[in-house]
Design an enzyme around this catalytic site. Sequence first.
Site, PDB file in Angstrom:
ATOM      1  N   THR A 212       0.855  -1.189   0.000  1.00 60.72           N
ATOM      2  CA  THR A 212       0.000   0.000   0.000  1.00 60.72           C
ATOM      3  C   THR A 212       0.892   1.242   0.000  1.00 60.72           C
ATOM      4  OG1 THR A 212      -1.897   1.063   1.082  1.00 60.72           O
ATOM      5  CG2 THR A 212      -0.320  -0.020   2.545  1.00 60.72           C
ATOM      6  N   ASN A 213       0.337   2.400   0.291  1.00 56.95           N
ATOM      7  CA  ASN A 213       1.140   3.623   0.346  1.00 56.95           C
ATOM      8  C   ASN A 213       0.643   4.487   1.503  1.00 56.95           C
ATOM      9  OD1 ASN A 213      -1.050   5.396  -0.706  1.00 56.95           O
ATOM     10  ND2 ASN A 213      -0.799   4.074  -2.483  1.00 56.95           N
ATOM     11  N   ARG A 214       1.279   5.641   1.681  1.00 56.63           N
ATOM     12  CA  ARG A 214       0.992   6.455   2.871  1.00 56.63           C
ATOM     13  C   ARG A 214      -0.221   7.368   2.726  1.00 56.63           C
ATOM     14  NH1 ARG A 214       5.563   5.723   5.957  1.00 56.63           N
ATOM     15  NH2 ARG A 214       7.493   5.584   4.784  1.00 56.63           N
ATOM     16  N   SER A 215      -0.978   7.235   1.655  1.00 61.92           N
ATOM     17  CA  SER A 215      -2.134   8.125   1.481  1.00 61.92           C
ATOM     18  C   SER A 215      -3.122   7.940   2.631  1.00 61.92           C
ATOM     19  CB  SER A 215      -2.825   7.825   0.154  1.00 61.92           C
ATOM     20  OG  SER A 215      -4.039   8.528   0.096  1.00 61.92           O
ATOM     21  N   ALA A 279      -4.486   7.654  -4.346  1.00 64.94           N
ATOM     22  CA  ALA A 279      -3.124   7.223  -4.679  1.00 64.94           C
ATOM     23  C   ALA A 279      -3.226   5.752  -5.071  1.00 64.94           C
ATOM     24  CB  ALA A 279      -2.213   7.422  -3.477  1.00 64.94           C
TER      25      ALA A 279
END
Length: 408
Positions: A212-215, A279
């Site tokens: 995943t990502n930091r969004s 994102a």
Amino acid sequence: MGNILSERRILLGVTGSIACYKAADLASKLTQQGASVTAILTAAARQFITPLTFQSVTGQRAYVDEDLWGHEGHIQHLGLAHGADLIAIAPASANTIAKIAHGICDNLLTLTCLAATCPILIAPAMDSGMYTHPTTQANVEILKQRGVYVAGPATGRMASGLTGIGRMLEPSEILGHLRWVLGRQEGRLKGKRLVVTAGGTSEPIDAVRVITNRSSGKQGFAIAQAAIDQGAEVTLITGPTALPTPVGARRIEVNTAQEMLTAVLEAISAADALVMAAAVADFRPETVVTEKLSKEEGIPQLRLTLAPDILSAVAHFRSRSGYPRVVIGFAAESGDLVERARQKLVRKRLDLIVANDITAPDSGLGADTNRVTLIDPAGNVQSYPLMTKDEVAQILIEKLVSLLEISS
Ligand code: C5P
């Protein structure tokens, strides 16, 4: 355009309930959003809380029944009613609900309600038995039929210690309802359908692990709220996040880029505009292991493959159908911001791209603030200073209003 609550004149009716303590918080929150809040307390409300509390948090005089007979005379209620953009009664007791349903006006608040032409919202608060009583239910129904907005009540712990329906909604939720009501009155996106994506996608590796990502979803959720403030019908397609749904938005939860693609393609067929603030993963594991990978089997070698590009699919759909009329994308970049964003604008056939530099700690993924540059196909580049994500959302919605006007 600004925040929908700023400079709005809101009459806050406060009636007899233990939830009066939450009414002070609501008055404070509304004031912080820029609204001018005038509280009117019934006699029963004054058993729980004083006018001084409201005067202190709103900076405005709070009214009580004696004011009806005071030196300002019997027209006090008319002055209050005609100067208001909205009346919110929170908490609304069974007694006050019954009175306004039947035109009884034996105190300043109920008189003001009868004299008012602005929208009225009630947030009922009472014991479950009283709320579910056929008399109260019939009274609430009468008010709904007459166009009064009813927010809540919620189910939960009551003052009696029992659990049931009848709790007043939390002030932040009532605030959301008030924004939605105001947007429906005079919003510039009234009748427009908007799809907003938010948050980061989550691509499974095995039964428990994901990429995943930091969004955080904050920017997308703020855009959804700003659109609701302007009366839009919003579908909010979001990756995993604990953020509360803006009141009035239809929330669709997804995990992967593929799921988001499916949800977006379905939603845009009936939409005027799409704002892709999510994102979305560019890469995903080529294969997903159904069990949990174990250390004993050695270090797994992950092979990645491309995730679907949602905006490219949208561009394809749009070239055939003409919908959505306006598409806005984001570009989160860590270098050569404007040039890369411009290339994305062209490649993804966008009407506007919002570029943000994700290397700054106060901007982009996860932060509460953002520093954005807007770029359009005509080559206009507009850079904004550091702002809250709510302020960025308001600017974007303002741009969206003019883009929709141009395209119609
Ligand atoms: O991640 P990137 O900066 O390339 O994203 C640019 C825009 O493209 C964003 O609006 C994002 O929501 C969208 N996007 C997409 N599908 C992807 C990756 C990004 O639609 N697979």
